[in-house]
Design a protein around this motif. Sequence first.
Motif, short mmCIF file in Angstrom:
data_model
loop_
_atom_site.label_atom_id
_atom_site.label_comp_id
_atom_site.label_asym_id
_atom_site.label_seq_id
_atom_site.Cartn_x
_atom_site.Cartn_y
_atom_site.Cartn_z
N MET A 1 35.36 39.03 47.18
CA MET A 1 34.76 39.17 48.50
C MET A 1 34.41 37.77 49.02
O MET A 1 34.04 36.90 48.25
N LYS A 2 34.54 37.60 50.31
CA LYS A 2 34.12 36.36 50.95
C LYS A 2 33.07 36.68 52.00
O LYS A 2 33.09 37.76 52.59
N GLU A 40 34.90 49.47 58.57
CA GLU A 40 36.14 50.24 58.42
C GLU A 40 37.18 49.47 57.61
O GLU A 40 38.00 50.06 56.92
N GLU A 41 37.13 48.13 57.69
CA GLU A 41 38.08 47.29 56.96
C GLU A 41 37.61 47.02 55.52
O GLU A 41 38.26 46.28 54.79
N GLY A 42 36.46 47.59 55.14
CA GLY A 42 35.97 47.45 53.76
C GLY A 42 34.88 46.41 53.56
O GLY A 42 34.54 46.10 52.42
N PRO A 62 36.45 41.91 51.89
CA PRO A 62 37.41 41.79 50.79
C PRO A 62 38.42 40.68 51.09
O PRO A 62 38.77 40.45 52.24
N VAL A 63 38.86 40.03 50.06
CA VAL A 63 39.80 38.91 50.23
C VAL A 63 41.21 39.42 50.28
O VAL A 63 41.61 40.34 49.69
#
Length: 63
Positions: A1-2, A40-42, A62-63
């Motif tokens: 994750m960033k 929605e994109e995590g 998330p990366v």
Amino acid sequence: MKTTTYRIGFIAPGMEDGDDGNGPIIRGRTWEQVLDEKIEEGATFVHVRFHAGYDQLTVREPV
């Protein structure tokens, strides 16, 4: 994750939406709309700050 901090509604003369080297700039949407999109994109919500003239939203993506 960033971890990413978005500046929402940030206005600088002649600047387009995008990244000016200090983080992404988004206009035309509220911080709530951007947060919904990122979730929605995590992404995971970290915090939101309200500044004079713009909002700052930080999420872990998330990366």
